[in-house]
Write a protein that holds these residues in place. Structure first.
Motif, short mmCIF file in Angstrom:
data_model
loop_
_atom_site.label_atom_id
_atom_site.label_comp_id
_atom_site.label_asym_id
_atom_site.label_seq_id
_atom_site.Cartn_x
_atom_site.Cartn_y
_atom_site.Cartn_z
N ASP A 215 -56.76 -72.20 13.94
CA ASP A 215 -56.16 -73.37 14.61
C ASP A 215 -54.66 -73.35 14.34
N LEU A 216 -53.89 -72.95 15.34
CA LEU A 216 -52.44 -72.83 15.16
C LEU A 216 -51.75 -74.18 15.01
N SER A 217 -52.45 -75.26 15.29
CA SER A 217 -51.85 -76.59 15.14
C SER A 217 -51.83 -77.05 13.68
N ILE A 218 -52.55 -76.33 12.80
CA ILE A 218 -52.57 -76.69 11.39
C ILE A 218 -51.45 -75.96 10.66
N PRO A 219 -50.52 -76.67 10.04
CA PRO A 219 -49.45 -76.00 9.29
C PRO A 219 -50.03 -75.12 8.18
N PRO A 220 -49.51 -73.92 7.99
CA PRO A 220 -50.09 -72.96 7.03
C PRO A 220 -50.24 -73.51 5.61
N GLN A 221 -49.33 -74.41 5.19
CA GLN A 221 -49.38 -74.91 3.81
C GLN A 221 -50.21 -76.18 3.65
N THR A 222 -50.93 -76.57 4.68
CA THR A 222 -51.80 -77.74 4.57
C THR A 222 -52.91 -77.48 3.56
N ILE A 223 -53.12 -78.42 2.65
CA ILE A 223 -54.19 -78.28 1.67
C ILE A 223 -55.52 -78.61 2.34
N CYS A 224 -56.45 -77.66 2.25
CA CYS A 224 -57.76 -77.80 2.90
C CYS A 224 -58.88 -77.52 1.90
N VAL A 225 -60.09 -77.85 2.32
CA VAL A 225 -61.28 -77.59 1.51
C VAL A 225 -62.24 -76.77 2.34
N TYR A 226 -62.80 -75.74 1.71
CA TYR A 226 -63.81 -74.92 2.36
C TYR A 226 -65.07 -74.93 1.51
N PHE A 227 -66.19 -75.32 2.12
CA PHE A 227 -67.47 -75.29 1.43
C PHE A 227 -68.04 -73.88 1.53
N GLN A 228 -68.10 -73.17 0.41
CA GLN A 228 -68.57 -71.79 0.40
C GLN A 228 -70.08 -71.68 0.62
N GLY A 229 -70.81 -72.69 0.21
CA GLY A 229 -72.26 -72.67 0.36
C GLY A 229 -72.96 -73.00 -0.95
N PHE A 230 -74.27 -72.92 -0.91
CA PHE A 230 -75.07 -73.22 -2.08
C PHE A 230 -75.34 -71.96 -2.90
N ASN A 231 -75.29 -72.14 -4.22
CA ASN A 231 -75.78 -71.12 -5.15
C ASN A 231 -75.10 -69.76 -4.92
N LYS A 232 -73.78 -69.79 -4.73
CA LYS A 232 -73.04 -68.57 -4.43
C LYS A 232 -72.50 -67.87 -5.67
N GLN A 233 -72.80 -68.40 -6.84
CA GLN A 233 -72.35 -67.78 -8.08
C GLN A 233 -73.58 -67.60 -8.96
#
Length: 264
Positions: A215-233
């Motif tokens: 999404d080019l409308s989101i500034p590159p330095q915007t702080i975001c959260v990504y849910f990686q998933g369950f039980n990934k470690q």
């Protein structure tokens, strides 16, 4: 004494009963498209099979048997193979499909969670904005990885406000053990809100397809959260780090700039 025809008649009777069950639960039938990647779909038929479309790399064109056990919106008993089984929860014109593995001594250990919508569904049918949220508060300026372990006997209690929203607070350690039972259906619908403590705005939450659809409308330095998933470690690694055995399902998240998350 059993007659030679007894077994074939019994099998045929069970087959008819299964057809009746599927007919009574025909809301599950039809074509369902993945919410984050509509080119991926599954086709569910009335004979108890669902097929992944050929474009899906992992399950390309595979057909699997399912058995319906209806209980409060759940359709359970999907046998993918000897390790995986699945569960579907329906609500209006969308479904959440999540797969399980019984591993590491944990029953119903969640592997993957996906949201699908039915062909012909109206946009308003997929609007979850008025539903109660799970509000996760992070320490001000927190960055990096954190995880939430659900349904922990010694976990922190959760709060539910007057609007039905559930509140969780993660500390500086990046780990939260909570007594809250896991709700993959709410999570798949995007009904999680993440914010910094005392902040007036919520953090931007990215879906699983964010790297393919920039999404080019989101500034590159915007702080975001990504849910990686369950039980990934590895569970053993987490237990060693905390000095105690962690049971149940653990959700993993990453907080970083939009630019950096696109690389993950």
């Amino acid at each position: 004494m059993t007659t030679p025809l007894a077994k074939p008649i019994l099998v045929f009777t069970l087959f008819l009963q299964s057809i009746l069950v599927f007919a009574q639960n025909n809301s599950i039938l039809g074509r369902w498209h993945h919410s984050a990647a509509p080119e991926f779909f599954i086709q569910v038929d009335s004979l108890g099979y669902f097929t992944f479309n050929p474009e899906m790399d992992l399950f390309s064109g595979e057909t699997y048997k399912y058995t319906i056990y209806k209980d409060g919106g759940y359709y359970d008993g999907i046998e993918v193979d000897r390790l995986f089984r699945g569960r579907i929860q329906l609500e209006h014109n969308f479904m959440v499909y999540y797969s399980f593995q019984d591993r590491e001594g944990i029953e119903d250990r969640i592997d993957e969670v996906s949201l699908f919508y039915k062909v012909g569904a109206k946009p308003e049918d997929l609007d979850f904005s008025q539903e109660p949220k799970t509000i996760i508060t992070l320490p001000a300026g927190f960055g990096g990885k954190f995880c939430i372990a659900y349904h922990q006997p010694d976990g922190k209690p959760f709060e539910i406000d007057a609007q039905g929203n559930t509140h969780l607070q993660v500390d500086e350690s990046g780990y939260l053990g909570t007594t809250l039972p896991v709700d993959p259906f709410r999570m798949a619908k995007g009904n999680e809100v993440l914010r910094y403590k005392n902040a007036t705005q919520n953090l931007l939450v990215l879906d699983s397809n964010h790297a393919e659809k920039v999404d080019l409308s989101i500034p590159p330095q915007t702080i975001c959260v990504y849910f990686q998933g369950f039980n990934k470690q590895g569970r053993q690694m987490l237990s060693q780090k905390l000095g105690k055995a962690i049971k149940g399902n653990v959700g993993y998240y990453v907080v970083d700039t939009y630019e950096n998350l696109l690389k993950q």
